[in-house]
Design an enzyme around this catalytic site. Structure first.
Site, mmCIF file in Angstrom:
data_model
loop_
_atom_site.group_PDB
_atom_site.id
_atom_site.type_symbol
_atom_site.label_atom_id
_atom_site.label_comp_id
_atom_site.label_asym_id
_atom_site.label_seq_id
_atom_site.Cartn_x
_atom_site.Cartn_y
_atom_site.Cartn_z
ATOM 1 N N HIS A 1 0.817 -1.219 0.000
ATOM 2 C CA HIS A 1 0.000 0.000 0.000
ATOM 3 C C HIS A 1 0.846 1.263 0.000
ATOM 4 O O HIS A 1 0.598 2.199 -0.742
ATOM 5 C CB HIS A 1 -0.901 0.012 1.233
ATOM 6 C CG HIS A 1 -2.081 -0.876 1.076
ATOM 7 N ND1 HIS A 1 -2.903 -1.210 2.121
ATOM 8 C CD2 HIS A 1 -2.578 -1.497 0.003
ATOM 9 C CE1 HIS A 1 -3.846 -1.992 1.681
ATOM 10 N NE2 HIS A 1 -3.669 -2.196 0.410
ATOM 11 N N CYS B 1 -1.049 -6.740 -23.736
ATOM 12 C CA CYS B 1 -1.249 -5.964 -22.506
ATOM 13 C C CYS B 1 -0.203 -6.257 -21.435
ATOM 14 O O CYS B 1 -0.247 -5.684 -20.360
ATOM 15 C CB CYS B 1 -2.656 -6.195 -21.952
ATOM 16 S SG CYS B 1 -2.935 -7.873 -21.403
HETATM 17 C C1 PEP Z 1 0.299 -10.725 -18.112
HETATM 18 O O1 PEP Z 1 0.440 -11.848 -17.601
HETATM 19 O O2 PEP Z 1 1.023 -10.282 -19.020
HETATM 20 C C2 PEP Z 1 -0.756 -9.815 -17.645
HETATM 21 C C3 PEP Z 1 -1.003 -8.685 -18.259
HETATM 22 O O3 PEP Z 1 -1.446 -10.189 -16.530
HETATM 23 P P1 PEP Z 1 -0.854 -10.025 -15.033
HETATM 24 O O4 PEP Z 1 0.427 -9.244 -15.139
HETATM 25 O O5 PEP Z 1 -1.919 -9.345 -14.264
HETATM 26 O O6 PEP Z 1 -0.654 -11.447 -14.621
#
Ligand code: PEP
Ligand code: MG
Length: 583
Positions: A189, A501
């Site tokens: 946090h 992503c």
């Molecule tokens: C990933 O695995 O690339 C992703 C975007 O999910 P997280 O980082 O939340 O596991």
């Protein structure tokens, strides 16, 4: 001059004087009370709880803190209001005749120990909240003022073992230059707050004893080290770097409203990853094309109870309305692995990353999953909401998840509740089996989003959080890059959108590779958005696409580095500059 390493958990450069703060030990009186004192102790307990809650509320009102800070401080209120906590204290006072301070001490040390012994980073962070509340309460009872803030001035860099979340905003208001914590993790946090406030911060410092009180120090939170007693030359170089960073950030602000287009005029969707609803304000400010990944674990990880359908519906609806019609991809609960909720105590798994995480958790606890799906569906009429399933490893899993989603749709229809019947449903490609089967998988879902963080972890069998093996966790691994290329090809072949992503989306070394392979959507953390936009505007996304298939002929990391360099050299149109072509 000395140099020590740590983990950079925020960005920026700080130059100042080390103020080492050692927290005072709180001495707790250990004596038993007699029957006639019980009522007084209980009364004192209720009064102190009310007073600390009032202090917290006053702090929220007077200090103009962010909503994010507020939600963390609210967690402290919840700890103070927890009925189990009240029962335990009453029992200790009434049955065991402990004095109030001792009762509080016993309750909190047991709880904190319990969290720490779970040997899990996230639980350990919850322990910090409990420590913070404990100190606050005892300091109130003992009428101890918080002396940490005394003698802190503008030129200081605060050095502490760990800092309670409630103090971060206060030290920030003293305009200190930066923070060094010996403990603290990327997701604690306090660290989240410091990052949001833009305080340069380094945690997990190795060899902290090297830093002495009042040493002149430099925090390089870009690279993750501290320089102590620097020479004049080093100070000069870092002062310049600091000015350059500030200048660059203000220059980047001027491109906020320009479109994200490559130099050959190909439009790219530049989306944002968020973890907390409050981040939406920043996303809107950046004029991002939407949210490509909302990690909804926030609902589960910061609470001691499960989020209700209504709570989730309201958050999703608010964000959807704020985004107007921009893309809003909500990833369903991705709990398990390193993401563990306070209310969830799974059977001990020897290897949680390969255990009941992501969609497997949702398929096991369908009640929790359905509550979330119903909330998302109900919010879907307020914007461009899309649903995304994490950690899909097979078509069966995707279909099973879809079946549960269909059940939720049926229920809502029967209850006459509106939802978007054509809501797009996507899958994250973050397990090699999903990437390999992406041609078939693309026939069932509406979009892909490549979660490169996990895809790399599972391809090379390297725990993404284990520093000791981090040299093997490299985006240049050719097998990993082949899986990305295969996924993109299969998405294009089946005519579905594909985004990236994971962290590779913001790594500029790979931007030309990704765009040349056919990626048109990148979703990144807000802090990367503008510099990535600037970079995208300087490259040609087509010039090197003839070379993309060469990735399948790369056998070593060196081979793929050479290929990526070649692609970068060919694609770079006008490095660093915004060309008029796109303005
Ligand atoms: C990933 O695995 O690339 C992703 C975007 O999910 P997280 O980082 O939340 O596991
Ligand atoms: Mg992932």
């Amino acid at each position: 001059m000395y140099k020590i390493k740590g983990f950079p958990v925020s960005t920026g450069i700080a130059i100042g004087d080390a103020k080492i703060i050692k927290e005072k030990a709180l001495v707790i009186e250990d004596f038993n009370i007699n029957e006639s004192q019980i009522d007084d102790e209980l009364d004192k307990f209720h009064k102190s709880i009310n007073a600390v809650i009032a202090e917290i509320e006053e702090f929220i009102t007077n200090f103009n803190i962010t909503n994010e800070d507020e939600s963390i401080i609210e967690t402290h209120k919840m700890i103070l209001q927890d009925p189990d906590f009240h029962d335990t204290i009453k029992n200790l006072i009434i049955k065991e005749r402990k004095n109030l301070e001792q009762a509080i001490y016993l309750h909190f040390t047991r709880t904190i120990e319990y969290f720490k012994n779970l040997d899990n980073e996230l639980y350990a962070e919850r322990a910090i909240d409990y420590e913070d509340v404990y100190r606050r309460l005892i300091m109130h009872l003992k009428k101890i003022d918080n002396s940490i803030l005394d003698n802190l001035s503008e030129n200081d860099i605060l050095i502490m073992n760990d800092i309670p979340p409630s103090l971060v905003s206060l030290v920030y208001q003293r305009k200190i230059q930066g923070l060094v914590l010996f403990k603290g993790t990327k997701t604690s946090h306090s660290v989240i707050i410091a990052r949001a406030l833009g305080l340069p911060l380094i945690t997990g410092v190795k060899y902290p004893h090297k830093i002495h009180h009042l040493d002149k120090i430099i925090i390089d939170a870009q690279q993750g080290f501290i320089i102590g007693n620097p020479t004049q030359e080093v100070i000069k170089a870092y002062t310049k770097l600091k000015t350059d960073i500030i200048k660059e950030n203000s220059e980047l602000n001027t491109i906020k409203d320009l479109q994200t287009k490559t130099s050959n005029a190909s439009s790219i969707k530049l989306l944002s990853n968020i973890e907390l609803p409050i981040e939406i304000e920043h996303v809107l400010d950046l004029n991002s094309d939407g949210i490509g990944l909302f990690r909804t674990e926030f609902f589960y990880l910061n609470k001691q109870h499960l989020p209700t359908e209504e709570e989730q519906f309201n958050e999703y609806k608010n964000i959807a309305l704020k985004l107007k019609n921009k893309i809003f991809v909500i990833r369903t609960i991705d709990i398990g692995g390193d993401k563990v909720a306070g209310w969830y105590s799974p059977d001990r798994e020897t290897n949680p990353y390969l255990g009941c995480r992501g969609i497997r958790f949702s398929l096991r606890y369908t009640g929790i999953f359905k509550t979330q799906l119903r909330a998302i569906l109900r919010a879907s009429i307020f914007g461009n909401i899309q649903i995304m399933f994490p950690m899909i490893s097979s078509i069966e899993e995707f279909l099973k998840a879809k079946e549960i989603l269909d059940e939720c749709c049926e229920e809502l229809k029967n209850e006459n509740k509106d939802f978007n019947q054509n809501i797009p449903i996507g899958t994250m490609i973050e397990i090699p089996s999903a990437a390999i089967c992406s041609d078939a998988l693309a026939k069932y879902c509406d979009f892909f989003s490549i979660g490169s963080n996990d895809l790399l972890q599972y391809t090379v069998a390297v725990d993404r959080n284990n520093e000791s093996v981090s040299k093997y966790y490299t985006n240049y691994n050719p097998a990993f890059l082949q899986l990305i290329t295969t996924t993109v090809k299969n998405a294009i072949k089946n005519n579905i959108p594909v985004a990236v992503c994971g962290e590779i989306a913001s790594d500029k070394n790979f931007t030309a590779f990704l765009l040349n392979s056919g990626i048109k959507e990148l979703s990144v953390g807000a802090e990367h958005s503008l510099s990535l936009k600037k970079y995208i505007r300087s490259i040609d996304s087509k010039k090197a696409n003839l070379f993309i298939d060469e990735i399948y002929n790369c056998y070593t990391i060196e081979d793929s580095k050479n290929l990526i360099n070649k692609i970068n050299n060919i694609s770079l149109f006008n490095e660093g500059g915004l060309n008029e072509f796109n303005a």
